[in-house]
Scaffold this motif. Structure first.
Motif, PDB file in Angstrom:
ATOM      1  N   VAL A   1      -8.455   3.506   6.322  1.00  0.00           N
ATOM      2  CA  VAL A   1      -7.268   4.392   5.971  1.00  0.00           C
ATOM      3  C   VAL A   1      -7.081   5.595   7.055  1.00  0.00           C
ATOM      4  CG1 VAL A   1      -5.647   5.786   4.413  1.00  0.00           C
ATOM      5  CG2 VAL A   1      -6.952   3.675   3.490  1.00  0.00           C
TER       6      VAL A   1
ATOM      7  N   VAL B   1      -4.196   9.508   0.121  1.00  0.00           N
ATOM      8  CA  VAL B   1      -4.543   8.214  -0.516  1.00  0.00           C
ATOM      9  C   VAL B   1      -4.158   8.334  -2.080  1.00  0.00           C
ATOM     10  CG1 VAL B   1      -6.280   7.575   1.049  1.00  0.00           C
ATOM     11  CG2 VAL B   1      -7.035   8.824  -0.689  1.00  0.00           C
TER      12      VAL B   1
ATOM     13  N   LYS C   1      -5.044   3.068  -7.215  1.00  0.00           N
ATOM     14  CA  LYS C   1      -4.219   2.131  -7.898  1.00  0.00           C
ATOM     15  C   LYS C   1      -4.144   2.450  -9.373  1.00  0.00           C
ATOM     16  CE  LYS C   1      -5.527  -1.667  -4.994  1.00  0.00           C
ATOM     17  NZ  LYS C   1      -6.505  -2.817  -4.983  1.00  0.00           N
TER      18      LYS C   1
ATOM     19  N   ASP D   1      -4.865   2.277  -3.046  1.00  0.00           N
ATOM     20  CA  ASP D   1      -4.006   1.209  -2.553  1.00  0.00           C
ATOM     21  C   ASP D   1      -3.698   1.313  -1.112  1.00  0.00           C
ATOM     22  OD1 ASP D   1      -1.654  -0.254  -2.722  1.00  0.00           O
ATOM     23  OD2 ASP D   1      -0.356   1.590  -3.936  1.00  0.00           O
ATOM     24  N   LEU D   2      -3.740   0.020  -0.626  1.00  0.00           N
ATOM     25  CA  LEU D   2      -3.853  -0.045   0.625  1.00  0.00           C
ATOM     26  C   LEU D   2      -2.632  -0.673   1.206  1.00  0.00           C
ATOM     27  CD1 LEU D   2      -7.453  -1.305   1.501  1.00  0.00           C
ATOM     28  CD2 LEU D   2      -6.384   0.924   1.542  1.00  0.00           C
TER      29      LEU D   2
ATOM     30  N   VAL E   1      -0.236   1.126   3.988  1.00  0.00           N
ATOM     31  CA  VAL E   1      -0.834   2.399   4.407  1.00  0.00           C
ATOM     32  C   VAL E   1      -1.236   2.219   5.938  1.00  0.00           C
ATOM     33  CG1 VAL E   1      -2.709   3.717   3.939  1.00  0.00           C
ATOM     34  CG2 VAL E   1      -1.546   3.114   2.154  1.00  0.00           C
TER      35      VAL E   1
ATOM     36  N   MET F   1      -3.263   2.170   8.922  1.00  0.00           N
ATOM     37  CA  MET F   1      -5.192   2.118   9.184  1.00  0.00           C
ATOM     38  C   MET F   1      -5.124   2.429  10.569  1.00  0.00           C
ATOM     39  SD  MET F   1      -5.666   0.943   6.135  1.00  0.00           S
ATOM     40  CE  MET F   1      -7.172   0.159   6.254  1.00  0.00           C
TER      41      MET F   1
ATOM     42  N   GLN G   1     -14.473  -7.135   0.802  1.00  0.00           N
ATOM     43  CA  GLN G   1     -14.661  -5.780   1.128  1.00  0.00           C
ATOM     44  C   GLN G   1     -15.960  -5.763   1.759  1.00  0.00           C
ATOM     45  OE1 GLN G   1     -15.984  -3.754  -2.040  1.00  0.00           O
ATOM     46  NE2 GLN G   1     -15.419  -1.666  -1.513  1.00  0.00           N
TER      47      GLN G   1
ATOM     48  N   ASP H   1     -13.680   6.081   4.402  1.00  0.00           N
ATOM     49  CA  ASP H   1     -12.891   5.754   3.260  1.00  0.00           C
ATOM     50  C   ASP H   1     -14.184   5.718   2.076  1.00  0.00           C
ATOM     51  OD1 ASP H   1     -14.529   3.803   4.397  1.00  0.00           O
ATOM     52  OD2 ASP H   1     -13.168   2.081   4.719  1.00  0.00           O
TER      53      ASP H   1
END
Ligand code: AMP
Length: 250
Positions: A11, A17, A20, A27-28, A31, A33, A91, A121
């Motif tokens: 991000v 940020v 969630k 929450d991406l 957003v 990057m 991830q 991040d």
């Protein structure tokens, strides 16, 4: 001399940020990057070594989703010669990434690997150290100066209250600290040229690595909200509150 520069898509550091609602992560959705700032410093250092004539080839690599191609193109616009994406929608976690990078080190045989000291991040600060251990290479972490000469790299490290200089035999792993350099901006002609530079895509299976996450995130919480401040009418009132309410002076 060949340098491998692992970079991470994260991000953008300007984004505030949001956690969630189910506390499973950040929450991406929609957003912005960008390349991790410490990785930009790593690319810049590699480019400066190439400009000095020490380095002949820079290979930018990343482990992540297809969209990470954007960050590889940025690395190539900044001066990397080619790049490799190990594509995964999992991830990514430091051990899995370090194993993937080890496979790329075996394939590419670089003399130097320059990583960021941490990704902003997850703030793990683990990948470079794990990679050095897996490859059996020496490591110089938190570099604020990097000097390559006669098959060795001298790394000045930022440590508590001072600086430490270590000398490593190549091949070696270096991780970048904030003061190592100030990354340049990519020029428009270089952004255009980067579109034509080679970008190879591999699957984790192609390099024999299993990227299934090993660490489970239980919960992510935003920092506690700060309480509103109050205005005091006089220095006397301030001293009284510090003494009797906050109890921070006596
Ligand atoms: P970390 O250990 O996650 O704080 O990350 C430290 C450094 O490892 C980053 O600045 C990158 O240079 C590298 N790195 C971490 N994750 C990745 C990834 N998914 N792909 C490529 N490099 C990574």
């Amino acid at each position: 001399m060949k340098v491998l520069v692992p970079i991470k898509r994260v991000v953008d550091y300007n984004v505030k940020v949001r956690v969630k609602a189910d506390q499973s992560g950040v929450d991406l959705a929609n957003v912005k990057m960008a390349m991790n700032p410490f990785c930009e410093i790593a690319v810049e250092e590699a480019v400066r070594l190439k400009e000095k004539g020490v380095v002949t080839e820079i290979v930018a690599v990343t482990v992540g989703p297809k969209a990470s191609q954007e960050q590889l193109r940025t690395a190539m616009a900044l001066g990397a010669d080619r790049s490799i994406l190990v594509e995964t929608d999992e991830q990514t976690q430091p051990l899995g990434v370090a194993k993937a990078l080890k496979a790329l080190v075996d394939k590419e045989q670089p003399d130097l690997v320059i990583l960021g000291k941490q990704a902003i991040d997850d703030d793990n600060n683990q990948t470079g150290q794990m990679l050095a251990a897996l490859c059996g290479m020496s490591q110089g972490t938190f570099a604020s100066v990097v000097e390559v000469a006669d098959g060795k790299v001298k790394v000045t490290r930022e440590i508590d209250g001072g600086l430490q200089t270590v000398e490593l035999t190549l091949p070696a792993v270096v991780t970048t600290d904030l003061r190592l350099n100030e990354p340049r901006y990519a020029s428009l002609p270089n952004i255009m040229k980067a579109k034509k530079k080679p970008l190879e895509t591999l699957s984790p299976a192609d390099i024999g690595v299993d990227l299934t996450p090993r660490v489970k995130t239980i919960k992510v919480e935003p920092p506690a909200e700060r309480q509103a401040g109050i205005k005091v009418a006089s220095v006397e009132e301030l001293v009284d509150k510090l003494k009797n309410e906050a109890k921070v002076i006596s």
